[in-house]
Scaffold this active site. Sequence first.
Site: not given
Length: 759
Positions: A76, A107, A176, A203-204, A438-439, A483-485, A488, A616, A620, A623, A639, A730
Amino acid sequence: MTCLRIDRCPAILAKWLWHPLGFVFERSQIRCPPPAALGPTLLPWIGSESGKAMLLRVPSLTPSLPPPPLPTRPVCGIFGYYNYQVPRTRLEILHLLLTGLQRQEYRGYDSAGLAIDAVPMAPDAAPNAPAPPALVVKGPGKIVDLEALVSREMAAGGHDPASRFEVHAGIAHTRWATHGVPSTANSHPHASNAAGDFLAVHNGIITNYKALRGFLQGHGEVFATETDTEAMRMLEGAYGLLVKSRHHPGSLVACKRGSPLILGLRGSPGCVSVASPAKGGEATRGAVAACAPGARPGAWECFVASDAAAVVEHTKRVIVLEDNDLAHIWAGGYEILNAEREGDGDGIEAPRPVPRSLQTLEMEVSQIMKGGYDHFMQKEIHEQPESVLQTMRGRVKFERSSSETDRYRERRIKLGGLTEWLDTIRTGRRIIFVGCGTSYHACLAARQTVEELVEVPVALELASDLLDRRAPIFRDDTCVFVSQSGETADTLQALEYAKSRGALCVGLTNTVGSSIARATHCGVHVNAGCEVGVASTKAYTSQVVAVTMVALALSEDSIAKRDARDAVIDSLGALPGALRRALALDPELARLAGRLAGETSLLLFGRGYNYATALEGALKVKEVALMHSEGLLAGEMKHGPLALVDESLPVIVLATRDAMHAKMLSVIAQLRARRARLIVVACEGDAEVEEACGVDCLQPIVNVVPLQLLAYHLTLLRGHNVDQPRNLAKSVTVSEEDGSLNCSRGKRGKAVPNGFGAR
Ligand code: AGP
């Protein structure tokens, strides 16, 4: 065939929160019931507002099931605005709160809410004289919906938008949902009771919320919502909390553990003197005093947020709160207390005042705006030539020395945050890359480069899978957390796990000061710039560049690898230009998207370096365009997946010139023989694919661009939200892990407190 070229709350909070209501809980009073007391381990039905999902029971092979993972809190965004002797109208305060939420809407965006004072504080009011209940507006929907709701409720209640507040504390939240449907009741702020004495946004992850609810209900407490926030009196897990109370008008309390929270300061706040904490752990609140000798606290404002993006347009002076910090903002000043855990983490030390340094945000306001673009995702795709350059700036020396002797000694890669650790990594047992989504793909894209240049065994781990398996990790392993953020939850918990095993933990994040940057022993900032779109694009390409730079730095002492390294560095130099040419394919991709928009499925084949590109690209499309797509290793085609191929299913094949080119030509031949609807991504001027790239290892960075553009255009044509895809957020600061985020210090000493240090 189409061919494209190209845990626990600090004790003080519990006391501060509940004392005025007579709800002072001593820690010893709180005993969580054992798991068995939580009710049946499996429920016959899993309910949701839209319907019921059936749960099939199967016999268990184990005599008794372990307790199920506890549900977790959504990711959040929190925003708080405090003004002291800076007169603001109600309208201005609402605007500030709503804008603060909008900046963090990535978020979470399924419900939102805010709380503001009903009337301005009387100048002659006795300190802590209760104020009338606050105005709380909340409900399901996006921030625009909240905005409309606020307008309606202000008008209906006759609340004058022009009312002036000399001092005011407002809180707001965007949610979220993971458990507890998006509804008015489940939206934040949550109230401590029907009178709304205390209001909180959260948030958490409160992992023990069920046990706490059960305990408190057993003591006659009534819960108004399904959320865990309501059970926050004795917290376990991760949280960022912001609380306002009508019993403490003109003040805010913010605290955090595991979830990010920053304070942005504008004006001249005072520091609050705090008498030495009294025995029993309660701090004594003192009077406002000037921070600097002789200085007097003056008019000031404070912005509390989960993300710097919500603060940067107001101020660049920030304080990043650390775990177990509690910030008390009132009467023109602030104090920060910290309640560290003791020993095994069961006890909590008496909170003590702590100094927290004021930092300057390096972010620019333009980074959080869309510029001339329609969407953040579009802007971020088109920024890639600059963002990869930014990742390399000051770190890669593109010119080579002409003298042989100098060439032997020259260092062409400088990664300040890693320099001291390079030898340890080189001589380690393994390098394990850990990430999500993605990471993880970025690690996969660069794996071979690390293997080839460094010659240390490389393993890749999806963070959640590593945790599920409790995979063996040894003290001579190096674990690299990508990690981008940097927030995570899965990656963060994998980091704590690796640390507890004594491994060297390296961070690779795009967010300075993030939890991962702070908790790792060393690392590299990705420097791609703020990424707002939920679909990661520029962070991906910069992550691949960053891991490549790590490989180059690790191999700098190898004469045998010198030529290979030089070639990679030359290609890094050519990367921004190649990305610009790939971006020029935009109109062609828009046309292709037009032909594919009505499809239900899409396959993408790649191998070697481009296996990651296929994964990737498919992620995209999934998502944001909400279209089934699957990235597959071309070597696995025969296979199983080949059975799906017919004249109708569109198949994208990544066949740019690299070591896998001949094999990919064979894949194309096999697909053609089955009359597949082929779309081939090939290098410019590649006659063999019927219709000259750099080194193989960087080609995936270019190849992913058409796939990002395709996903973007497909999303528009299919009528979906580009920047806020359904059900996603995100920063995924939730996890199915029920373990707490207890940070057991690694055996390599304290983690760097402010991130990775020098670049
Ligand atoms: C990427 O488009 C996704 N939004 C998602 O897979 C993301 O990469 C993943 O959640 C990991 O996030 P992080 O890089 O911030 O750790």
